[in-house]
Scaffold this active site. Structure first.
Site, PDB file in Angstrom:
ATOM      1  N   GLU A 132      -3.981 -58.777  31.810  1.00  0.00           N
ATOM      2  CA  GLU A 132      -3.853 -57.401  32.269  1.00  0.00           C
ATOM      3  C   GLU A 132      -4.342 -57.301  33.704  1.00  0.00           C
ATOM      4  OE1 GLU A 132      -5.001 -53.735  29.925  1.00  0.00           O
ATOM      5  OE2 GLU A 132      -6.503 -53.640  31.536  1.00  0.00           O
TER       6      GLU A 132
ATOM      7  N   ASP B 221      -6.338 -41.521  28.865  1.00  0.00           N
ATOM      8  CA  ASP B 221      -7.624 -40.830  28.955  1.00  0.00           C
ATOM      9  C   ASP B 221      -7.463 -39.484  29.634  1.00  0.00           C
ATOM     10  OD1 ASP B 221      -8.945 -42.992  27.769  1.00  0.00           O
ATOM     11  OD2 ASP B 221      -9.154 -44.003  29.715  1.00  0.00           O
TER      12      ASP B 221
ATOM     13  N   PHE C 178     -20.025 -49.635  30.831  1.00  0.00           N
ATOM     14  CA  PHE C 178     -18.679 -49.246  30.434  1.00  0.00           C
ATOM     15  C   PHE C 178     -18.552 -49.224  28.916  1.00  0.00           C
ATOM     16  CE2 PHE C 178     -14.181 -50.365  29.558  1.00  0.00           C
ATOM     17  CZ  PHE C 178     -13.605 -49.200  30.059  1.00  0.00           C
TER      18      PHE C 178
END
Length: 287
Positions: A8, A100, A209
């Site tokens: 990714e 989100d 995070f």
């Protein structure tokens, strides 16, 4: 046997970030990943940048690229227009996510004329017949979910809507993924579930995070990084990540999806330790 791997990336927003992305892709492309995904920014803020990164990676490096697509701040027509633009450009894989909340918002609120959730998005994309659709999965409860059983049920519904596979949020211990995989299988989910692997480049940053995402941080892992000199954190990260992946592979996992954070070295070194070979020319199709 070496695993199948994928990576990714996220789209750059500055010139320096652009150089970093292309260097990351250039270094990892020789490992011949099954696909690479490119994210949206928070709240869907990088739609144009994501499109540019996806198409450039595909054309210049010859990689199979899956573009992230979310429901955030867009009508159904706008979202499908973005999807069809990908298909017209030869991009036929999408990672379909709810997305989100936009910056400053406490939680996701659907656009009045938009998709309410990821299931609606997957259904609409599947109806076009133009895409292979991947979705997200959460081996630990999503912050807005009641429990893991609810996340498994949501994943089942996304697969029924047309998703062909799922990629999980990162996790710290193999048992976290394996329990979720087994629960999904028990619920009748036959679609492949790819574990999301995050080599830890900055422990304090990852820990913060994870806490924001509602993920449990194992005390033993925090103790390990705390007791290790910072200069040795990279070697520790490679060792721990490699051990995590080897345990997953021993339990029948065949695919690993690496969150690179546009920094290639840790992902590359872990993949090498797992037996992945660089089989493509370094500059394949690169300008």
């Amino acid at each position: 046997m070496a695993p199948r791997i994928s990576f990714e990336f996220f789209p750059p927003q500055t010139l320096d970030a652009s150089f970093r992305l292309w260097e990351t892709v250039r270094m990892l492309a020789p490992m011949d990943p099954t696909f690479c995904s490119v994210t949206y920014g928070a709240g869907g803020t990088t739609r144009k940048l994501t499109h540019e990164a996806v198409t450039t990676i595909g054309k210049q490096f010859g990689l199979n690229v899956a573009a992230h697509l979310t429901c955030v701040d867009a009508t159904k027509a706008e979202t499908l227009e973005i999807a069809n633009a990908y298909a017209d450009a030869g991009v036929t894989e999408l990672v379909a996510l709810r997305g989100d909340a936009p910056k400053g918002a406490e939680r996701f609120t659907a656009h009045p004329d938009g998709f309410a959730n990821s299931i609606e998005l997957v259904e609409a994309l599947a109806a076009t017949g133009r895409f292979k659709i991947r979705v997200g999965a959460y081996p630990e409860p999503h912050p807005e979910s009641a429990d893991t059983a609810a996340d498994v049920e949501w994943l089942r519904r996304k697969v029924e809507a047309g998703a062909s596979s799922a990629i999980t949020q990162f996790f710290f211990e193999p048992e976290t993924f394996l329990r979720f995989r087994d629960a999904a299988a028990a619920a009748g989910i036959a679609a492949p579930i790819l574990p999301g692997i995050l080599p830890i480049a900055n422990w304090n940053g990852v820990k913060k995070f994870a806490t924001r995402c509602g993920q449990a941080v194992p005390q033993w892992l925090d103790d390990k990084f705390t007791a290790t000199p910072v200069a040795e954190h990279e070697a520790l990260s490679i060792r721990l990540c490699t051990d995590l992946c080897r345990t997953l592979l021993a339990e029948g996992v065949e695919d690993l999806h690496f969150y690179t954070l546009n920094s290639p070295w840790l992902s590359r070194d872990v993949a090498r330790a797992l037996g992945v070979q660089e089989t493509r020319p370094l500059d394949h199709r690169a300008a």
